[in-house]
Motif scaffolding. Structure first.
Motif, short mmCIF file in Angstrom:
data_model
loop_
_atom_site.label_atom_id
_atom_site.label_comp_id
_atom_site.label_asym_id
_atom_site.label_seq_id
_atom_site.Cartn_x
_atom_site.Cartn_y
_atom_site.Cartn_z
N UNK A 150 11.26 6.77 -5.15
CA UNK A 150 10.45 6.77 -6.37
C UNK A 150 9.59 5.51 -6.36
N UNK A 151 8.28 5.72 -6.32
CA UNK A 151 7.30 4.62 -6.28
C UNK A 151 6.62 4.55 -7.64
N UNK B 162 8.75 11.54 -1.48
CA UNK B 162 8.40 10.44 -2.37
C UNK B 162 7.80 10.97 -3.66
N UNK B 163 8.14 10.32 -4.76
CA UNK B 163 7.56 10.61 -6.07
C UNK B 163 6.78 9.39 -6.51
N UNK B 164 5.51 9.58 -6.86
CA UNK B 164 4.66 8.50 -7.35
C UNK B 164 4.45 8.66 -8.84
N UNK B 165 4.71 7.61 -9.61
CA UNK B 165 4.51 7.67 -11.05
C UNK B 165 4.01 6.32 -11.56
N UNK B 166 3.82 6.21 -12.87
CA UNK B 166 3.34 4.97 -13.46
C UNK B 166 4.27 4.52 -14.57
N UNK C 205 4.93 14.45 -0.65
CA UNK C 205 4.80 13.53 -1.78
C UNK C 205 4.54 14.32 -3.05
N UNK C 206 5.02 13.77 -4.16
CA UNK C 206 4.85 14.40 -5.47
C UNK C 206 4.30 13.36 -6.44
N UNK D 164 -4.21 13.14 -4.07
CA UNK D 164 -3.84 12.90 -2.67
C UNK D 164 -2.41 13.34 -2.37
N UNK D 165 -1.54 13.37 -3.39
CA UNK D 165 -0.17 13.81 -3.18
C UNK D 165 -0.12 15.32 -2.96
N UNK D 166 0.92 15.79 -2.31
CA UNK D 166 1.05 17.21 -2.00
C UNK D 166 1.24 18.07 -3.24
N UNK D 167 2.02 17.58 -4.19
CA UNK D 167 2.39 18.34 -5.38
C UNK D 167 2.22 17.46 -6.61
#
Length: 254
Positions: free
Chosen positions: A16-17, A52-56, A96-97, A114-117
């Motif tokens: 988790x990023x 990987x999960x990208x969030x803020x 990546x999500x 840019x992420x896959x999902x």
């Protein structure tokens, strides 16, 4: 890594990023850009991490580029490698999500795209706002493989935000969740991916990307070649055996 981007390497294979500059609406400042580059590199090189999960942090996913920086530097055309974009300026081989928890404007849309999902909060909003500030959005060109042309045209020409529901309707978003369950929904999606054989997941992702780059015949040929490693793997024997004997498969990624 700096505290501008947080990295949580979970035992289940999910990274988790988190962009961690809520006071500046998680804009893509220098420290965030460097933090994202380090985070993607770490995700790629650690074999135990598969999704990987990208969030803020806070109530914004990412409000876009740092406009104050653009003013102070007199920035014209951004350097090609200015932003750490998965599968573009950053080489990644894993899924990546994007877990979009608020505004994803301009550069925020860019990194979500840019992420896959993409899983979005019901309160999320998406916009390509470059026309509002005299900039441009060449990074948006792959959108043509995600949403219809006329919808893409309106989004880019007007710069007006769309809701999470609208993003879901046009195919930009895979799933919508209430704000408090956004991350758990993204983790659920990642877990569904983790249930698949690693080489099969990679071959599946490669097939989708090849199909967006080529015509039908060329994509079929390239996808068959990309699938050979998967077909020849130990997991390709393990899967059918597990099914036949009614047990859970044990994937080795080999």
């Amino acid at each position: 890594m700096s505290d501008a981007v947080l990295f949580d390497a979970r035992d289940d294979g999910i990274a988790i990023i988190t962009i961690n500059r809520p006071d500046s609406r998680n804009c893509l400042s220098v420290d965030v850009r460097e933090g994202l580059r380090d985070a993607w590199a770490r995700f790629e090189r650690e074999p135990g991490l598969r999704v990987a999960i990208l969030t803020g942090s806070g109530e914004t996913f990412c409000a876009g580029g740092d406009l104050k920086e653009m003013v102070s530097t007199g920035m014209a055309v951004p350097p090609r490698d200015m932003f750490a974009l998965p599968y573009d300026t950053v080489e990644l081989s894993k899924p990546t999500i994007a877990a979009v928890n608020g505004y994803a404007f301009a550069g925020g849309w860019m990194i979500a795209q840019a992420c896959d999902l993409c899983v979005a909060s019901t309160t999320a909003k998406f916009a390509v706002t470059e026309v509002k500030v005299g900039r441009s959005s060449p990074w948006a060109s792959p959108l043509i493989h995600m949403i219809p042309q006329r919808i893409m045209m309106e989004i880019l020409l007007t710069g007006k935000p769309i809701t999470a529901q609208r993003a879901y309707e046009i195919g930009l978003v895979n799933r919508i969740a209430e704000p408090e369950s956004l991350l758990s929904n993204a983790i659920d999606l990642a877990t569904e991916i983790l249930a698949g054989a690693p080489l099969s997941v990679k071959a599946a992702r490669d097939t989708v990307m090849l199909a967006t780059e080529m015509g039908r015949s060329a994509a079929l040929t390239a996808a068959r070649a990309a699938a050979e490693h998967c077909y020849n793997s130990a997991d390709a024997q393990e899967g059918p055996a597990a099914f036949a004997y009614k047990r859970t498969p044990v994937w080795t990624g080999t």
